[in-house]
Design a protein around this motif. Structure first.
Motif, PDB file in Angstrom:
ATOM      1  N   MET A 219       0.935  -1.148   0.012  1.00  0.00           N
ATOM      2  CA  MET A 219      -0.108   0.085   0.105  1.00  0.00           C
ATOM      3  C   MET A 219       0.699   1.191   0.057  1.00  0.00           C
TER       4      MET A 219
ATOM      5  N   SER B  98      -3.966   8.457   4.186  1.00  0.00           N
ATOM      6  CA  SER B  98      -4.441   7.177   4.111  1.00  0.00           C
ATOM      7  C   SER B  98      -4.899   6.503   5.404  1.00  0.00           C
TER       8      SER B  98
ATOM      9  N   GLY C 292      -9.284   2.579   5.948  1.00  0.00           N
ATOM     10  CA  GLY C 292     -10.735   2.736   5.176  1.00  0.00           C
ATOM     11  C   GLY C 292     -10.338   2.890   3.711  1.00  0.00           C
ATOM     12  N   THR C 293      -9.236   3.783   3.519  1.00  0.00           N
ATOM     13  CA  THR C 293      -8.968   3.932   2.075  1.00  0.00           C
ATOM     14  C   THR C 293      -8.213   2.763   1.536  1.00  0.00           C
ATOM     15  N   GLY C 294      -7.283   1.995   2.462  1.00  0.00           N
ATOM     16  CA  GLY C 294      -6.746   0.853   1.783  1.00  0.00           C
ATOM     17  C   GLY C 294      -7.799  -0.227   1.369  1.00  0.00           C
ATOM     18  N   THR C 295      -8.850  -0.337   2.157  1.00  0.00           N
ATOM     19  CA  THR C 295      -9.736  -1.429   2.061  1.00  0.00           C
ATOM     20  C   THR C 295     -10.927  -0.938   0.949  1.00  0.00           C
ATOM     21  N   ASP C 296     -10.964   0.389   0.806  1.00  0.00           N
ATOM     22  CA  ASP C 296     -12.043   0.797  -0.206  1.00  0.00           C
ATOM     23  C   ASP C 296     -13.312   1.071   0.640  1.00  0.00           C
ATOM     24  N   VAL C 297     -13.429   0.790   1.754  1.00  0.00           N
ATOM     25  CA  VAL C 297     -14.593   0.546   2.700  1.00  0.00           C
ATOM     26  C   VAL C 297     -15.081   2.101   2.921  1.00  0.00           C
ATOM     27  N   ASN C 298     -14.326   2.972   2.649  1.00  0.00           N
ATOM     28  CA  ASN C 298     -14.808   4.329   2.895  1.00  0.00           C
ATOM     29  C   ASN C 298     -15.805   4.947   1.705  1.00  0.00           C
ATOM     30  N   ALA C 299     -15.873   4.392   0.458  1.00  0.00           N
ATOM     31  CA  ALA C 299     -17.043   4.725  -0.472  1.00  0.00           C
ATOM     32  C   ALA C 299     -18.185   4.063   0.193  1.00  0.00           C
TER      33      ALA C 299
ATOM     34  N   ARG D 208     -19.598   5.887   2.999  1.00  0.00           N
ATOM     35  CA  ARG D 208     -20.430   7.145   2.479  1.00  0.00           C
ATOM     36  C   ARG D 208     -21.676   6.892   1.823  1.00  0.00           C
TER      37      ARG D 208
ATOM     38  N   SER E 209     -17.984  12.813   2.489  1.00  0.00           N
ATOM     39  CA  SER E 209     -16.295  12.700   2.294  1.00  0.00           C
ATOM     40  C   SER E 209     -15.605  13.566   3.048  1.00  0.00           C
TER      41      SER E 209
END
Length: 163
Positions: A1, A7, A10-17, A20, A38
């Motif tokens: 990564m 970062s 949440g950013t690394g696992t793409d869970v942030n999207a 939201r 966001s």
């Protein structure tokens, strides 16, 4: 990564999207679509549909995000110390630039002089805002010097200047 101060897990696992999207659908009251939740966005505004009392309505929203637009959420800013780039009491013709390699008796001097973007004989402290901007931040611009096509570019690229 990749390493980035912004970062998170949440950013690394793409869970942030996904979070939201989830908040935009179940939050009460809703402040808008997924982008409104966001923390990286500097600010957002717009219209978002919502249900109130069983009817469909459109709400206005404005969100000021958590990201500093100056540092872009990185927590630090790199700026140039202009006093280290030039002696403002001198003109360019007198050797005001202190940047290594930018001598006025070579190509840089010819490019600066032929660009006509500023007065070579005026002390930098007397430059107008536009002249100083042309000296420091002018985007690459084609100029012709004695039949030779060259590119004039400000001492500092505008896109590299920090906040």
């Amino acid at each position: 990564m990749g390493a980035n101060p912004r970062s998170t897990v949440g950013t690394g696992t793409d869970v942030n999207a996904m979070l939201r999207i989830l908040f935009s659908r179940i939050a009460t009251p809703s402040i808008g679509g997924p982008r409104a939740y966001s923390f990286i966005v500097g600010s957002a505004s717009g219209r978002a549909p919502s249900k109130a009392d069983g009817t469909r309505e459109v709400r206005q929203f404005t969100v000021t995000g958590g990201m500093c637009v100056r540092c872009e959420g990185r927590g630090s800013v790199s700026d140039f110390d202009l006093d280290q780039l030039f002696d403002k009491t001198k003109s360019l013709a007198e050797g005001a630039l202190t940047v290594p390699g930018m001598m006025m008796d070579g190509w840089y001097g010819r490019i600066f002089a032929c660009s006509k973007f500023f007065d070579m004989d005026k002390p930098i402290k007397d430059y107008t805002k536009r002249e100083l901007d042309n000296l420091l931040h002018k985007e690459p611009t084609k100029i012709n010097i004695d039949g030779v096509n060259l590119t004039y570019e400000g001492v500092i690229r505008a896109s590299s200047v920090g906040c």
